[in-house]
Design an enzyme around this catalytic site. Sequence first.
Site, short mmCIF file in Angstrom:
data_model
loop_
_atom_site.label_atom_id
_atom_site.label_comp_id
_atom_site.label_asym_id
_atom_site.label_seq_id
_atom_site.Cartn_x
_atom_site.Cartn_y
_atom_site.Cartn_z
N ASP A 82 0.85 -1.19 0.00
CA ASP A 82 0.00 0.00 0.00
C ASP A 82 0.89 1.24 0.00
O ASP A 82 2.10 1.13 0.14
CB ASP A 82 -0.94 0.00 1.22
CG ASP A 82 -0.20 -0.20 2.53
OD1 ASP A 82 0.94 0.30 2.67
OD2 ASP A 82 -0.75 -0.87 3.42
N ASP A 139 9.30 3.83 13.13
CA ASP A 139 9.88 2.67 13.82
C ASP A 139 11.30 2.33 13.35
O ASP A 139 12.26 2.47 14.09
CB ASP A 139 8.93 1.45 13.76
CG ASP A 139 8.35 1.17 12.39
OD1 ASP A 139 8.77 1.82 11.40
OD2 ASP A 139 7.48 0.28 12.29
N ASP A 148 1.51 4.93 1.71
CA ASP A 148 1.17 5.81 2.83
C ASP A 148 1.79 7.18 2.59
O ASP A 148 2.90 7.29 2.07
CB ASP A 148 1.73 5.24 4.14
CG ASP A 148 1.31 3.79 4.33
OD1 ASP A 148 0.11 3.53 4.41
OD2 ASP A 148 2.20 2.91 4.36
#
Length: 441
Positions: free
Chosen positions: A72, A153, A74
């Site tokens: 996907d 992260d 983002d």
Amino acid sequence: MLKGWLDRWRGRGKTISRLKPVIIPRDHHAVSRRDISSVAVKTLYRLHDGGYQAFLIGGGVRDVLLGMQPKDFDIATSATPEQVKQLFGNQCQIIGRRFRLAHVRWGREVIEVATFRAHHSEGDAQSAKTNAEGLILRDNVWGNIEEDAARRDFTINAIYYNIADFSLWDFAHGMKDLNARVLRLIGDPTTRYREDPVRMLRAIRFAGKLGFTIEDKTAQAISELAYLLEDVSSHRLYDECQKLFSAGYSLPVLDLLHEFGLFDALFPEADLFPNDTLWQLTAESTDERVAEGKGINPAFFYAAMLWGVVQDRQQALQNNGIPPVPAWQQASQQVLAIQHARTAIPRHISQAIRDIWEMQPKLEQPRPRQVEATVQSERFRAAYDFLVLRELAGEETSGMGAWWTRWQDADPGLRAEMARALDDKPAAAKKKRRRKPSSNA
Ligand code: ATP
Ligand code: MG
């Protein structure tokens, strides 16, 4: 550069609150608009034309750089969710409480647009909240891109693609780690895992998917902090579990979960009755289906993981004098209730798991006259596939997996013959069952 920042921030409770980027111009990197979904590009341009900063981020950049197809796309932007809503109108929906973001819908495709965030310690009670252990309960403090990068992260997930001039902004030496195939958490691993223990599962997911090594400190902290996953909501764990096992890499992921001591956090009872061969075969067949573009049913995976547990429970209930069918029903219910408390399995999935289990004895000892109806039943396909895997895993099934395979390929004449040949076995079993109460009397 990162080391300088780290050193500077070490005296401040191990929190890095902003990072400076290395900017890589368009002609020095391989990301092109052609690699990005056209609706993601449109979304980026509309934000840019609206006067906001707009970057592609995360897997959409990382996977393109690795020559993979992103799952996907983002987007990170300086626009707040309300400002995104103003630009996109009905196409846009604001979602999430813990982490508010905008979903921009283009037909079937949804692009996630997240506002730049600062470290949660910068916010007020309305926008940010952590518990005593450092777990982030609300994470909606808007910030700038340098602050946003520090909250990401892994270093390889903090490479931003700027739609304004097509440059890459690499905030944490992600390009270096990408080339060395290393997964490294930004900042102090213990702090970052305490803020959000799901990052441990994300480490496993990316290591499994990309085949990367997990950097030593990023790895070490996982086994020590695995218990923190107990505090994560069961709904979030279910979603994360889905991502772990539906991306086509469940075989390496399963090994890594065991290696890092995270398996029990997701399946608290499964390891009491491990079925390594069945688990491995299930993971392999799941990954094959994903590679072939076929759909996968989460129920199948859960059915396999908890098969040993439910069989044991069923046997125990039967030993206590409960007849086989209700014993299956009770065992399924009990085992799923415990699993549900950990990973909130949606009701229709639990029902499918229960059906797969409860059909196993029926497929192993079919009644001749019910064979046709069994094959027509909604859950036959999954239950049959499960029986075949059990048989392949070496379980004693009287070869009935192969029998059902043959039956489905047979013409009507052969089917009738096969059904007739079944006659003896169930009859003998029936007789035995009928005799039991009278001999007790
Ligand atoms: P994929 O979409 O292939 O699973 P991804 O890296 O795009 O991988 P997403 O879950 O889509 O992962 O998240 C997008 C980006 O948001 C990540 O790359 C990362 O920068 C950031 N992110 C997501 N979840 C977290 C988290 N729990 N903690 C910190 N940063 C996160
Ligand atoms: Mg993504």
